[in-house]
Design a protein around this motif. Structure first.
Motif, PDB file in Angstrom:
ATOM      1  N   VAL A  27       2.753 -15.964  -3.159  1.00 46.54           N
ATOM      2  CA  VAL A  27       1.696 -15.818  -2.142  1.00 46.54           C
ATOM      3  C   VAL A  27       2.022 -16.690  -0.923  1.00 46.54           C
ATOM      4  O   VAL A  27       1.904 -16.258   0.219  1.00 46.54           O
ATOM      5  N   THR A  51       2.995 -15.630   3.268  1.00 44.71           N
ATOM      6  CA  THR A  51       1.921 -15.996   4.207  1.00 44.71           C
ATOM      7  C   THR A  51       2.345 -15.621   5.630  1.00 44.71           C
ATOM      8  O   THR A  51       3.501 -15.841   5.978  1.00 44.71           O
ATOM      9  N   PRO A  52       1.505 -15.068   6.473  1.00 43.23           N
ATOM     10  CA  PRO A  52       0.069 -14.844   6.335  1.00 43.23           C
ATOM     11  C   PRO A  52      -0.304 -13.496   5.719  1.00 43.23           C
ATOM     12  O   PRO A  52      -1.483 -13.106   5.803  1.00 43.23           O
ATOM     13  N   LYS A  57      -1.546 -11.101   2.832  1.00 44.68           N
ATOM     14  CA  LYS A  57      -2.505 -11.466   1.769  1.00 44.68           C
ATOM     15  C   LYS A  57      -1.838 -11.435   0.393  1.00 44.68           C
ATOM     16  O   LYS A  57      -1.975 -12.337  -0.399  1.00 44.68           O
ATOM     17  N   ASP A  58      -1.105 -10.348   0.136  1.00 42.07           N
ATOM     18  CA  ASP A  58      -0.458 -10.210  -1.173  1.00 42.07           C
ATOM     19  C   ASP A  58       0.778  -9.311  -1.039  1.00 42.07           C
ATOM     20  O   ASP A  58       1.067  -8.802   0.041  1.00 42.07           O
ATOM     21  N   ASP A  90       0.331  -5.866   0.545  1.00 46.28           N
ATOM     22  CA  ASP A  90       0.275  -5.872   2.016  1.00 46.28           C
ATOM     23  C   ASP A  90       1.672  -6.039   2.614  1.00 46.28           C
ATOM     24  O   ASP A  90       2.024  -5.417   3.617  1.00 46.28           O
TER      25      ASP A  90
END
Ligand code: NAP
Ligand code: ZN
Length: 374
Positions: free
Chosen positions: A298, A302-303, A305-306, A309
């Motif tokens: 995770v 970043t940024p 979400k998962d 995505d």
């Protein structure tokens, strides 16, 4: 907290950086050998360097002998030219292939060794000083101590590492990247992204390296789609070049992971650009690491979400290209055998043996294999 940070390269970043600050290279001597490919004649970079050297009365010679995935034989050919010219320093103008070739030549031209010996740091102790001028926004090679070469006999790629091959000066002018094609922009942008993501994934990542990698992630997610829409947007090109440099500074500390190691044969045997090779392997590898190290994954994306995505973002970028691969079962098995011994495994979280790696190639082929969906 614990970290070690070492980047001895002096960086000049911005439009017309060479015009404004290039004279500093005079410290390096009065004879320069330029290593470049063909595109530097078209994007203004070679011209800027030649003007600078003429203005400073620095004697120079140029080699345009270059190839993607630079081989041992290429760097030996360039080394022969360099030895004849006897320069005080080298200037590399181009993408990662040019910069990596320059780094190998810098060592080979002042040590009596063969390219294979570059992988044994104990075999050499000096290198010619180097000036790096990147014209792609991807590898970050202008700020790293790595050079990736291809062994002509085995066709396998492998990186060597030495503090001697950090360039002394790097000039990053985003104007030189404006001529990149859409495919090259995507491939290099995603290479930079794989560096920042892999750097955070790495077991060697630290609070220090994460500063560079997290900012690179953010800049790439924001600016790669914009650059594809408006390829002439210099501000976005500038952000991409900055991001690729930051990601380079991150891997200079942490190295890359198994994703890079598994991508190398896709470049040398299947002609897939380096950044694209990393991209197609990213999702299946992240999904595997996620099983044992969910928080690290995770953080690495970043940024986003998962991983879902992140997959949408990658697929969106890659949908601009019609990526299809033809891989035989025996090839995947052979590469999985080699991959399961890669030194990158030491810094990759999770357990990766032959079966797991074969499975990553299989998963990749479900998405990008010929005759499959898309
Ligand atoms: P590249 O292989 O250097 O260049 C790809 C192609 O793009 C070449 O045909 C090149 O032509 C052309 N090109 C370069 N700049 C251009 C521009 N501004 N406009 C239009 N065309 C341009 O690509 P790369 O992705 O930058 O480098 C990939 C290599 O770097 C791989 O071998 C990879 O393994 C290595 N790498 C090294 C590091 C490191 O830390 N050392 C990190 C990641 C990857 P010309 O060469 O003829 O100019
Ligand atoms: Zn890379």
């Amino acid at each position: 907290m614990k970290f070690h940070h070492f980047i001895p390269t002096e960086v000049f970043f911005g439009e017309r950086a060479l015009d404004e600050d290039g004279e500093i290279v005079g410290i390096l001597g009065k004879r320069a050998f330029i290593i470049t490919g063909r595109s530097s004649s078209k994007n203004g970079s070679l011209n800027d360097v030649l003007n600078l050297l003429n203005r400073m009365k620095i004697e120079h010679d140029v080699s345009h002998d270059m190839e993607e995935n630079p081989s041992f034989s290429l760097v030996v050919r360039i080394t022969d030219k360099v030895k004849r010219f006897k320069p005080d320093f080298l200037i590399g103008i181009g993408g990662g292939s040019v910069l990596d070739s320059m780094k190998a030549v810098a060592v080979l031209s002042v040590n009596d060794i063969d390219p294979i010996d570059l992988y044994d740091q104990g075999r050499y102790s000096k290198a010619l000083p180097m000036v790096a001028i990147p014209t792609t926004a991807g590898t970050g090679s202008e700020v790293t101590e790595y050079s990736v070469l291809t062994n002509d006999e085995t066709r396998m790629k492998g990186g060597f590492k030495s503090n001697l091959i950090f360039p002394r000066y790097s000039f990053l002018d985003p104007r030189y990247t404006l001529t990149m094609s859409m495919e090259l922009t995507i491939a290099t942008g995603l290479d930079a992204l794989s560096h920042s993501v892999e750097s955070i994934l790495s077991t060697r990542s630290s609070e220090m390296s994460e500063i560079f990698a997290l900012r690179a992630n953010e800049l790439i997610f924001q600016n790669l789609p914009k650059v594809l829409k408006n390829p002439d947007d210099l501000e976005c090109r500038s952000k991409m070049l900055f991001a690729s440099m930051l990601a380079g500074m991150a891997i200079a500390q942490t190295g890359t992971t198994i994703i890079h190691a598994l991508g190398y044969p896709l470049s040398t045997f299947k002609n897939l650009k380096h950044g694209l090779a990393n991209s197609v392997l990213m999702i299946p590898t992240l999904r595997r690491i996620e099983k044992s190290h969910p928080n690290r994954v995770v953080k690495a994306i970043t940024p986003m979400k998962d991983v879902d995505d992140f997959e949408i973002f990658l697929k969106d970028m890659l949908s601009n290209l019609n990526l299809r691969m033809n891989l035989k079962r025996e090839e995947m098995e052979e590469w999985a055998r080699i991959g399961s011994k890669a030194k990158h495994l030491k810094s990759t979280p999770g357990d990766f043996g032959y079966e797991e790696i074969l499975n990553i190639y299989e998963e990749m082929m479900k998405e990008y294999g010929e005759g499959d969906k898309r």
